[in-house]
Motif scaffolding. Structure first.
Motif, PDB file in Angstrom:
ATOM      1  N   ASP A  33       1.265  -8.904  -3.669  1.00  0.00           N
ATOM      2  CA  ASP A  33       2.639  -8.706  -4.144  1.00  0.00           C
ATOM      3  C   ASP A  33       3.031  -7.230  -4.052  1.00  0.00           C
ATOM      4  OD1 ASP A  33       2.960 -11.386  -4.641  1.00  0.00           O
ATOM      5  OD2 ASP A  33       2.411 -11.234  -6.764  1.00  0.00           O
ATOM      6  N   TYR A  34       2.127  -6.366  -4.487  1.00  0.00           N
ATOM      7  CA  TYR A  34       2.393  -4.923  -4.405  1.00  0.00           C
ATOM      8  C   TYR A  34       2.592  -4.509  -2.946  1.00  0.00           C
ATOM      9  CZ  TYR A  34       1.901   0.115  -5.017  1.00  0.00           C
ATOM     10  OH  TYR A  34       2.126   1.484  -5.007  1.00  0.00           O
ATOM     11  N   ASN A  35       1.728  -5.012  -2.067  1.00  0.00           N
ATOM     12  CA  ASN A  35       1.783  -4.597  -0.669  1.00  0.00           C
ATOM     13  C   ASN A  35       3.005  -5.142   0.063  1.00  0.00           C
ATOM     14  OD1 ASN A  35      -0.462  -2.846   0.457  1.00  0.00           O
ATOM     15  ND2 ASN A  35      -1.600  -4.207  -0.910  1.00  0.00           N
ATOM     16  N   ARG A  36       3.435  -6.336  -0.285  1.00  0.00           N
ATOM     17  CA  ARG A  36       4.676  -6.848   0.326  1.00  0.00           C
ATOM     18  C   ARG A  36       5.857  -5.950  -0.056  1.00  0.00           C
ATOM     19  NH1 ARG A  36       3.122 -12.307  -1.329  1.00  0.00           N
ATOM     20  NH2 ARG A  36       2.401 -13.508   0.474  1.00  0.00           N
ATOM     21  N   LYS A  37       5.960  -5.628  -1.336  1.00  0.00           N
ATOM     22  CA  LYS A  37       7.070  -4.785  -1.784  1.00  0.00           C
ATOM     23  C   LYS A  37       6.980  -3.401  -1.144  1.00  0.00           C
ATOM     24  CE  LYS A  37       9.440  -3.010  -5.879  1.00  0.00           C
ATOM     25  NZ  LYS A  37       9.453  -2.938  -7.368  1.00  0.00           N
ATOM     26  N   LEU A  38       5.756  -2.857  -1.056  1.00  0.00           N
ATOM     27  CA  LEU A  38       5.568  -1.551  -0.433  1.00  0.00           C
ATOM     28  C   LEU A  38       6.031  -1.568   1.022  1.00  0.00           C
ATOM     29  CD1 LEU A  38       4.504   1.346  -0.240  1.00  0.00           C
ATOM     30  CD2 LEU A  38       2.197   0.380   0.080  1.00  0.00           C
ATOM     31  N   ALA A  39       5.682  -2.611   1.755  1.00  0.00           N
ATOM     32  CA  ALA A  39       6.095  -2.704   3.157  1.00  0.00           C
ATOM     33  C   ALA A  39       7.612  -2.693   3.281  1.00  0.00           C
ATOM     34  CB  ALA A  39       5.509  -3.960   3.789  1.00  0.00           C
ATOM     35  N   GLN A  40       8.285  -3.384   2.377  1.00  0.00           N
ATOM     36  CA  GLN A  40       9.743  -3.419   2.412  1.00  0.00           C
ATOM     37  C   GLN A  40      10.333  -2.056   2.057  1.00  0.00           C
ATOM     38  OE1 GLN A  40      10.173  -6.664  -0.323  1.00  0.00           O
ATOM     39  NE2 GLN A  40       9.843  -8.239   1.242  1.00  0.00           N
ATOM     40  N   ILE A  41       9.718  -1.372   1.093  1.00  0.00           N
ATOM     41  CA  ILE A  41      10.169  -0.013   0.740  1.00  0.00           C
ATOM     42  C   ILE A  41       9.973   0.930   1.920  1.00  0.00           C
ATOM     43  CG2 ILE A  41       9.600   2.001  -0.694  1.00  0.00           C
ATOM     44  CD1 ILE A  41       8.908  -0.025  -2.957  1.00  0.00           C
ATOM     45  N   ALA A  42       8.810   0.837   2.575  1.00  0.00           N
ATOM     46  CA  ALA A  42       8.506   1.717   3.703  1.00  0.00           C
ATOM     47  C   ALA A  42       9.466   1.478   4.861  1.00  0.00           C
ATOM     48  CB  ALA A  42       7.062   1.510   4.154  1.00  0.00           C
ATOM     49  N   GLU A  43       9.752   0.226   5.140  1.00  0.00           N
ATOM     50  CA  GLU A  43      10.696  -0.103   6.211  1.00  0.00           C
ATOM     51  C   GLU A  43      12.059   0.519   5.924  1.00  0.00           C
ATOM     52  OE1 GLU A  43      11.039  -4.021   8.655  1.00  0.00           O
ATOM     53  OE2 GLU A  43      12.142  -4.332   6.784  1.00  0.00           O
ATOM     54  N   LYS A  44      12.548   0.364   4.692  1.00  0.00           N
ATOM     55  CA  LYS A  44      13.837   0.922   4.304  1.00  0.00           C
ATOM     56  C   LYS A  44      13.819   2.443   4.345  1.00  0.00           C
ATOM     57  CE  LYS A  44      17.271   0.818   0.566  1.00  0.00           C
ATOM     58  NZ  LYS A  44      17.575   0.291  -0.795  1.00  0.00           N
ATOM     59  N   ALA A  45      12.666   3.041   4.031  1.00  0.00           N
ATOM     60  CA  ALA A  45      12.536   4.498   3.989  1.00  0.00           C
ATOM     61  C   ALA A  45      12.476   5.130   5.376  1.00  0.00           C
ATOM     62  CB  ALA A  45      11.280   4.885   3.205  1.00  0.00           C
ATOM     63  N   GLY A  46      12.256   4.320   6.415  1.00  0.00           N
ATOM     64  CA  GLY A  46      12.227   4.855   7.765  1.00  0.00           C
ATOM     65  C   GLY A  46      10.861   4.955   8.394  1.00  0.00           C
ATOM     66  N   PHE A  47       9.865   4.350   7.776  1.00  0.00           N
ATOM     67  CA  PHE A  47       8.531   4.335   8.374  1.00  0.00           C
ATOM     68  C   PHE A  47       8.514   3.372   9.561  1.00  0.00           C
ATOM     69  CE2 PHE A  47       7.551   6.569   4.627  1.00  0.00           C
ATOM     70  CZ  PHE A  47       6.298   7.145   4.761  1.00  0.00           C
ATOM     71  N   ASP A  48       7.748   3.751  10.582  1.00  0.00           N
ATOM     72  CA  ASP A  48       7.670   2.957  11.800  1.00  0.00           C
ATOM     73  C   ASP A  48       6.501   1.971  11.775  1.00  0.00           C
ATOM     74  OD1 ASP A  48       9.675   4.569  13.599  1.00  0.00           O
ATOM     75  OD2 ASP A  48       8.381   6.059  12.662  1.00  0.00           O
ATOM     76  N   TYR A  49       5.384   2.388  11.154  1.00  0.00           N
ATOM     77  CA  TYR A  49       4.143   1.619  11.195  1.00  0.00           C
ATOM     78  C   TYR A  49       3.489   1.580   9.812  1.00  0.00           C
ATOM     79  CZ  TYR A  49       4.068   2.450  16.319  1.00  0.00           C
ATOM     80  OH  TYR A  49       4.364   2.528  17.662  1.00  0.00           O
ATOM     81  N   ALA A  50       2.666   0.557   9.618  1.00  0.00           N
ATOM     82  CA  ALA A  50       1.725   0.490   8.499  1.00  0.00           C
ATOM     83  C   ALA A  50       0.350   0.196   9.107  1.00  0.00           C
ATOM     84  CB  ALA A  50       2.108  -0.620   7.531  1.00  0.00           C
ATOM     85  N   LEU A  51      -0.685   0.807   8.563  1.00  0.00           N
ATOM     86  CA  LEU A  51      -2.051   0.616   9.070  1.00  0.00           C
ATOM     87  C   LEU A  51      -2.917  -0.024   8.003  1.00  0.00           C
ATOM     88  CD1 LEU A  51      -4.402   1.071  11.103  1.00  0.00           C
ATOM     89  CD2 LEU A  51      -4.678   3.354  10.101  1.00  0.00           C
TER      90      LEU A  51
END
Length: 372
Positions: A33-51
């Protein structure tokens, strides 16, 4: 300096304990749950990738882990643009299994999955799961074959291959991935063998944190070798990012992380990784010269010095870009709020500085042409 904007990735905290081996409070969780929300925050923030990370055994403050391919798929399903890189260990994974997994996920997620081929540094992990432990350069030879094989499976029908580690006979995978010519292939390492492998077969090369001069030396070496091979490789650098409104606040956080380091876990991790780093023939692999303070962050992220105010960090990122870095891979203490802060405060300054540098470069080119 590249005309392309520098890209940003974040470490997926799919492993418990966060990204520092410290008893400091970390408002970060390894759960889905934490990681799903983090991915959505990162996408909105302008991050291109997650590893996503790969671990098979508990230890060094990381007692719980979600498997990298499965969680990568879950994060892709929770986002629309973010690209997710799944860390893969040759040995535990057979290339045919991995090629099929990734091809399927590529179709299910609109062509946004990538892989990070990790040659392996933890002998105890391989022993724990009954996998043979190869010598340093042999691990990179196996990884190169692994990459050659997955590329072949993804791009050819009736694929055959005869290597020292893998054999294929008239094998065809369908459907092939959506991405052409194939999903991006990342790898890490700082040793000669790692750089040489990247210069031959990888799309991206991740290096541990380092000074600008140290990173420049690696970039120049890899790019020269790649050019000699008729190959191109992009460069990503690890950094633990502490962005605060004042430099004093940021430095205080860094000091608290180090002061509250889990000494037993750091020393155990240090023993394992230094053996790996010194195992390279030249003794210059990852962590070979890392201090106790460096090892509090798994991949020497403090060395990159992205610690300070948003403007200080943005200026240092552009300095990294100037020596050939294409991507910054960030770790954070409190991931959700700090990734959002980075997107709001730091990333716009990076883009502003990049635009100014590009304008200045264009003006210099015009002046040079006028004098010619």
């Amino acid at each position: 300096m590249s005309r392309e904007n520098i890209k940003f990735a974040y470490w997926v905290p799919n492993v418990s304990g966060g990204l520092v081996v410290s008893k400091i409070e970390q408002r970060t969780s390894w759960d889905i749950d934490y990681n799903r929300k983090l991915a959505q925050i990162a996408e909105k923030a302008g991050f291109d990738y997650a590893l996503s990370q790969i671990r098979f055994t508990a230890g060094y403050g990381a007692e719980y882990q979600h498997e990298s391919v499965a969680i990568s798929h879950a994060l892709l399903a929770a986002t629309e643009k973010l690209r997710v890189i799944a860390a893969i260990l040759p040995g535990p994974w057979h290339p045919a299994v991995l090629a099929k997994q990734i091809a399927t996920i590529d179709h299910l997620t609109g062509g946004r999955v990538a892989v990070n081929i990790v040659s392996g540094w933890f002998r105890g992990e391989f022993h724990g799961i009954g996998e043979p432990w190869l010598e340093h350069d042999e691990r990179y030879r196996r990884s190169q074959e692994f990459i050659e094989v997955i590329k072949g499976i993804w791009t050819q029908d009736n694929f055959s291959y005869r290597g020292d580690f893998y054999r294929f006979h008239d094998y065809t995978l369908k459907p092939k991935p959506l991405q052409q010519p194939h999903p991006e292939i990342f790898q890490g390492g700082s040793s000669r063998a790692a750089r040489d492998m990247a210069a031959r077969v990888s799309d991206w090369y991740f290096t541990n944190g380092n000074s600008v001069d140290g990173i420049k030396a690696q970039v120049d070496d890899i790019r020269a070798k790649a050019a000699a091979n008729g190959h191109e490789v992009k460069i990503g650098v690890n950094a633990f990012i502490i962005a605060r409104d004042t430099e004093e606040e940021a430095r205080a956080v860094l000091q608290e992380i180090i002061d509250k380091a889990d000494s037993e876990a750091v020393n155990a991790f240090g023993d394992a990784v230094k053996q790996a780093g010194k195992a390279s023939p030249e003794g210059e692999g990852n962590w070979a010269k890392s201090t106790f303070e460096d090892l509090v962050q798994y991949n020497d992220g403090f060395k990159t010095n992205l610690i300070g105010t948003p403007r200080q960090i943005a200026e240092r990122i552009v300095a990294l870009k100037a020596v050939g870095v294409d991507l910054v891979l960030g770790g954070f203490l409190h991931f959700q709020e700090e990734v959002a802060y980075f997107g709001e405060k730091v990333l716009p300054l990076v883009r502003e500085l990049e635009a100014k540098a590009q304008t200045a470069s264009g003006e210099r080119e015009e002046a040079t042409e006028a004098l010619a």
